[in-house]
Scaffold this motif. Structure first.
Motif, mmCIF file in Angstrom:
data_model
loop_
_atom_site.group_PDB
_atom_site.id
_atom_site.type_symbol
_atom_site.label_atom_id
_atom_site.label_comp_id
_atom_site.label_asym_id
_atom_site.label_seq_id
_atom_site.Cartn_x
_atom_site.Cartn_y
_atom_site.Cartn_z
ATOM 1 N N ALA A 104 0.821 -1.214 0.000
ATOM 2 C CA ALA A 104 0.000 0.000 0.000
ATOM 3 C C ALA A 104 0.857 1.267 0.000
ATOM 4 C CB ALA A 104 -0.978 -0.030 1.170
ATOM 5 N N SER A 105 0.435 2.292 0.757
ATOM 6 C CA SER A 105 1.138 3.577 0.727
ATOM 7 C C SER A 105 2.408 3.572 1.561
ATOM 8 C CB SER A 105 0.211 4.692 1.217
ATOM 9 O OG SER A 105 -0.861 4.880 0.320
ATOM 10 N N PHE A 106 2.335 2.950 2.749
ATOM 11 C CA PHE A 106 3.522 2.911 3.627
ATOM 12 C C PHE A 106 3.397 1.782 4.645
ATOM 13 C CE2 PHE A 106 0.770 6.609 4.688
ATOM 14 C CZ PHE A 106 0.097 6.079 5.772
ATOM 15 N N ASP A 107 2.967 0.621 4.184
ATOM 16 C CA ASP A 107 2.783 -0.517 5.093
ATOM 17 C C ASP A 107 4.100 -1.036 5.658
ATOM 18 O OD1 ASP A 107 0.078 -0.465 4.829
ATOM 19 O OD2 ASP A 107 -0.107 -2.370 3.782
ATOM 20 N N TRP A 108 5.181 -0.828 4.915
ATOM 21 C CA TRP A 108 6.496 -1.292 5.380
ATOM 22 C C TRP A 108 7.451 -0.103 5.373
ATOM 23 C CZ3 TRP A 108 10.756 -4.147 2.318
ATOM 24 C CH2 TRP A 108 11.743 -4.610 3.198
ATOM 25 N N PRO A 109 7.350 0.762 6.386
ATOM 26 C CA PRO A 109 8.172 1.978 6.396
ATOM 27 C C PRO A 109 9.671 1.687 6.325
ATOM 28 C CG PRO A 109 6.425 2.153 8.020
ATOM 29 C CD PRO A 109 6.410 0.732 7.525
#
Length: 312
Positions: A104-109
């Motif tokens: 998604a947008s930032f699921d794994w920062p």
């Protein structure tokens, strides 16, 4: 609770067993989850390695051969990196398939900006004819995956996320769902933003629509919610106020909302992920707060936009 992506491989593996037209194309990511399916269907589970352009091109080639390809990797590697192949191999050649993303947008920062894709839905908006599903719960993801694979030869994007609402709602792959009714404005909560939107709007006189299929955009549901053509609700003798809360690039659906209300006075506020790149890894909740998608920020932004009309 399992995640949307936990549901993905078991659901698609069952579809491989049930439908000889279904094929899966992978680029290493997620391949381990399809080990058994690949053993059973070696000609229909294909891992191309870390070659994202080939990933999409192979999926389109399978579609040209009459199969229903399910193409999977992280969103940034599925939509952004091979965008030319998405545009030409599927769109220009006039074939369909199912693109299923993760991260998604930032699921794994910790993966950094290369593994983030807040602009994926906006990018697909530049192309014709894509259906876009954004489930907010693993149960909804399963339903929408089945809808997508069964959708004839349509082009479908399914956006999976580790972010999830506490419970799933009935979804049909088309329409918005009315969760709460009020007269002070309309908030559209997309996918996993619903719980935060409901908490942020608690005690406010607002209608909350839940959207898990954002393209095509359910303009009729929005018109009904604002009271357009009914002589009631937010459309009665006033400007129709709409807030769209999306888990990706802010403003992605404001044009669609504007188009739906083109014949009446209205205002639309788009809330979502900002364009500024956050260069510290952090955690998902820290990214949510930084982009103003946490409960406190949403309440401030919604009430600031709607003013006294939203108060009970």
């Amino acid at each position: 609770m399992d995640t949307m992506r936990d549901r993905f491989a078991p659901v698609v593996s069952r579809l491989l067993d049930e439908d000889p037209r279904v094929a899966v194309v992978l680029a290493e990511i997620g391949a381990d989850a399809f080990t058994e399916a690949q053993r059973k269907h070696p000609d229909r589970v294909i891992n191309v390695g870390i070659r994202e352009q080939l990933l999409v091109g192979t999926g389109a080639g399978l579609a040209l051969a009459g199969l229903r390809p399910v193409v999977h990797t992280f969103a940034s590697f599925l939509v952004e990196r091979p965008f030319e192949q998405v545009k030409l191999d599927f769109g220009h050649q006039g074939v369909g398939g199912v693109l299923v993303s993760a991260a998604a947008s930032f699921d794994w920062p910790a993966g950094g900006f290369t593994h983030m894709s807040p602009g994926d839905v906006a990018l697909l908006d530049t192309l014709e004819g894509w259906t876009v599903h954004v489930p907010g719960h693993p149960d909804e993801a399963e339903t929408l995956l089945r809808h997508a694979v069964a959708a004839g030869d349509d082009k479908v994007y399914v956006r999976l996320s580790v972010q999830s609402n506490a419970r799933g709602l009935p979804v049909d792959g088309a329409r918005f769902h009315t969760v709460r009714e009020g007269r002070g404005g309309v908030v559209i909560a997309v996918g996993p933003t619903l719980d935060n939107v409901l908490a942020a709007s608690e005690g406010l006189d607002l209608t909350v629509l839940y959207a898990t299929t954002v393209r095509p955009f359910d303009g009729e549901a929005l018109r009904r919610a604002t009271g357009v053509g009914t002589g009631a609700g937010a459309g009665m003798g006033a400007v129709a106020d709409v807030v769209v809360v999306e888990p990706y690039l802010a403003g992605t659906s404001t044009a669609a909302a504007n188009d739906a209300l083109a014949d009446v006075p209205h205002r639309v506020l788009g809330l979502g992920v900002g364009r500024a790149e956050l260069r510290r890894y952090g955690q998902v909740d820290e990214h949510m707060a930084a982009h103003g998608l946490d409960v406190r920020s949403l309440r401030e932004r919604i009430t600031g936009f709607l003013g006294a009309r939203a108060l009970v």
